[in-house]
Design an enzyme around this catalytic site. Structure first.
Site, PDB file in Angstrom:
ATOM      1  CG  HIS A   1      39.163  55.800  43.949  1.00  0.00           C
ATOM      2  ND1 HIS A   1      39.428  54.993  42.876  1.00  0.00           N
ATOM      3  CD2 HIS A   1      37.951  55.415  44.415  1.00  0.00           C
ATOM      4  CE1 HIS A   1      38.408  54.165  42.687  1.00  0.00           C
ATOM      5  NE2 HIS A   1      37.501  54.400  43.610  1.00  0.00           N
TER       6      HIS A   1
ATOM      7  CD  GLU B   1      42.769  43.106  43.151  1.00  0.00           C
ATOM      8  OE1 GLU B   1      43.002  42.570  44.243  1.00  0.00           O
ATOM      9  OE2 GLU B   1      41.684  43.652  42.879  1.00  0.00           O
TER      10      GLU B   1
ATOM     11  CE1 TYR C   1      40.461  51.154  42.497  1.00  0.00           C
ATOM     12  CE2 TYR C   1      42.172  50.499  40.957  1.00  0.00           C
ATOM     13  CZ  TYR C   1      41.786  50.882  42.221  1.00  0.00           C
ATOM     14  OH  TYR C   1      42.729  51.010  43.214  1.00  0.00           O
TER      15      TYR C   1
ATOM     16  CG  ASP D   1      41.821  46.868  49.134  1.00  0.00           C
ATOM     17  OD1 ASP D   1      41.612  47.935  49.735  1.00  0.00           O
ATOM     18  OD2 ASP D   1      41.254  46.570  48.067  1.00  0.00           O
TER      19      ASP D   1
ATOM     20  N   GLY E   1      32.745  45.098  48.400  1.00  0.00           N
ATOM     21  CA  GLY E   1      33.637  46.219  48.688  1.00  0.00           C
ATOM     22  C   GLY E   1      34.388  46.055  49.997  1.00  0.00           C
TER      23      GLY E   1
HETATM   24  C1  GLA Z   1      39.834  49.133  45.806  1.00  0.00           C
HETATM   25  C2  GLA Z   1      41.337  48.958  45.540  1.00  0.00           C
HETATM   26  C3  GLA Z   1      42.167  49.778  46.533  1.00  0.00           C
HETATM   27  C4  GLA Z   1      41.709  51.229  46.591  1.00  0.00           C
HETATM   28  C5  GLA Z   1      40.187  51.303  46.725  1.00  0.00           C
HETATM   29  C6  GLA Z   1      39.678  52.717  46.601  1.00  0.00           C
HETATM   30  O1  GLA Z   1      39.481  48.594  47.045  1.00  0.00           O
HETATM   31  O2  GLA Z   1      41.686  47.595  45.657  1.00  0.00           O
HETATM   32  O3  GLA Z   1      43.526  49.690  46.186  1.00  0.00           O
HETATM   33  O4  GLA Z   1      42.152  51.949  45.493  1.00  0.00           O
HETATM   34  O5  GLA Z   1      39.503  50.516  45.773  1.00  0.00           O
HETATM   35  O6  GLA Z   1      40.119  53.492  47.637  1.00  0.00           O
END
Ligand code: GLA
Length: 370
Positions: free
Chosen positions: A20, A145, A207, A157, A109
């Site tokens: 995060h 996204e 989130y 990511d 995840g």
């Molecule tokens: C998800 C989001 C990323 C990042 C993570 C937490 O994977 O897509 O951008 O914020 O959560 O680190």
């Protein structure tokens, strides 16, 4: 456009530490892995784009130029990518067929969504010879996204999927996208992911709430005479000096963010020195912060991390990714992997009545055409 089929392999990602943090302009330490989505592109005779998921036995058909949102989530990753490519390179798209298979578990995840969107964007870029840069591909996937799926994710990511390299972690500074590779050398320790097989529907809205709360924290600080661009730039002392201006929960979350960024930098430096013990401790501290302060963990993730705490053969353990379910990442001594998986599975089953899925993974190349 090529006349022959092309195949793209697009990986999932892990993140060693720095959770995060990307949308707060700090440092993250992700890598692409050996679990991948495979996309095969072939020609079509007209302007129809057909995307078929062989594993899920489902497909969509779209006419070029008609890229409106769908009610089906996975389709929106594809539609969003098509839409933003069409904007950047107008009139370049014609029909094509793409079939998809995967050994990357969705909803765990490991960012199967970024693997899909970056894989799709890379494939279209190659197929139509569009000359998109890596950064453009990442931004296309991220905008898909944000605006088609509705999760206001950061860049971690997409960056890991596109820029990953075998056996290398990426120390990425999300404020300006500068990065360096750090060899992932942890001797006899291997990466074992334990998938809780829990995914919460509220994950995306929670989130986005966390992201808004961080923006609010930054606004408060800047309204008190500063002009920081990102929360990760704020020194802890500055945050602390304004404590009375914050609601406790916002203060605690902002503090977590600033500390997690510092932990990531420290983790990168101890990794370079081969100090694995400290790396493991930082992973545990990261998890405690994510669970107690940032509040993005869940009972199942906490259980699995706590379970490892007294095990000598586990160097470090923490929840990974956005949270509220998904996987824990564990660094486990290679001689104990089987026993670790067996015992953790038994304990998890008896606590929650759920079967966990272990995933032993290695760091492997980012998205590429084969
Ligand atoms: C998800 C989001 C990323 C990042 C993570 C937490 O994977 O897509 O951008 O914020 O959560 O680190």
């Amino acid at each position: 456009m090529s006349t022959q089929a092309i195949t793209i392999l697009s990986p999932g990602r892990i993140n060693l530490i720095g959770e995060h943090i990307d949308y707060n302009g700090g440092h993250v330490l992700p890598a692409s892995i050996d679990k991948k989505i495979k996309l095969q592109f072939e020609s079509a005779s007209d302007d129809t784009i057909t995307i078929q998921s062989l594993d899920y036995d489902t497909s969509i058909e779209i006419q070029v130029g008609y890229f409106a949102k769908s009610t089906v989530e996975w389709e929106n990753y594809v539609l969003g990518v098509l839409h933003y490519i069409d904007r950047l390179r107008p009139t370049m798209l014609t029909g094509f067929k793409c079939s998809i298979t995967s050994d990357l578990p969705a909803g765990s995840g490991l960012s199967s969504s970024a693997a899909l969107s970056c894989g799709m964007a890379t494939g279209i870029n190659e197929w139509f010879q569009l000359g998109l840069t890596d950064l453009e591909i990442m931004e296309i996937a991220r905008k898909a996204e944000h605006n088609y799926v509705g999760t206001m994710c950061g860049i971690m990511d997409q960056f890991a999927v596109v820029k990953g390299q075998q056996d290398q972690l990426i120390l990425l500074d999300c404020k300006d996208h500068s990065y360096e590779y750090i060899p992932a050398q942890w001797n006899a320790y291997k990466i074992v992911l334990l998938n809780t097989n829990i995914s919460h529907n509220l994950a995306s809205s929670a989130y986005n709430e966390r992201r808004r709360e961080c923006e609010k924290a930054l606004e408060i600080i800047n309204s008190l005479g500063h002009s920081y661009k990102f929360l990760c730039e704020v020194p802890l002392e500055v945050l602390h000096s304004f404590k009375e201006h914050f609601e406790t929960s916002t203060y605690t979350k902002a503090k977590f963010v600033i500390e997690e960024n510092q932990r990531t930098l420290l983790a990168a430096s101890v990794l370079k020195d081969g100090n694995l013990k400290t790396l493991g401790e930082l992973m545990y501290r990261s998890h405690q912060g994510l669970s107690n302060e940032y509040q993005v963990s869940c009972l199942e993730l906490d259980f699995l991390v706590n379970y490892t705490e007294d095990l000598d053969h586990v160097l470090g353990s923490r929840m990974m990714g956005g949270g509220f379910g998904g996987c824990t990442i564990n660094l486990v001594h290679e001689n104990f992997i089987d026993a670790f998986i067996e015992n953790a599975s038994t304990a998890y089953q008896s606590q929650f009545g759920i079967t966990l899925t272990p995933i032993i993974t290695v760091i492997n190349d980012g998205v590429k055409m084969i």
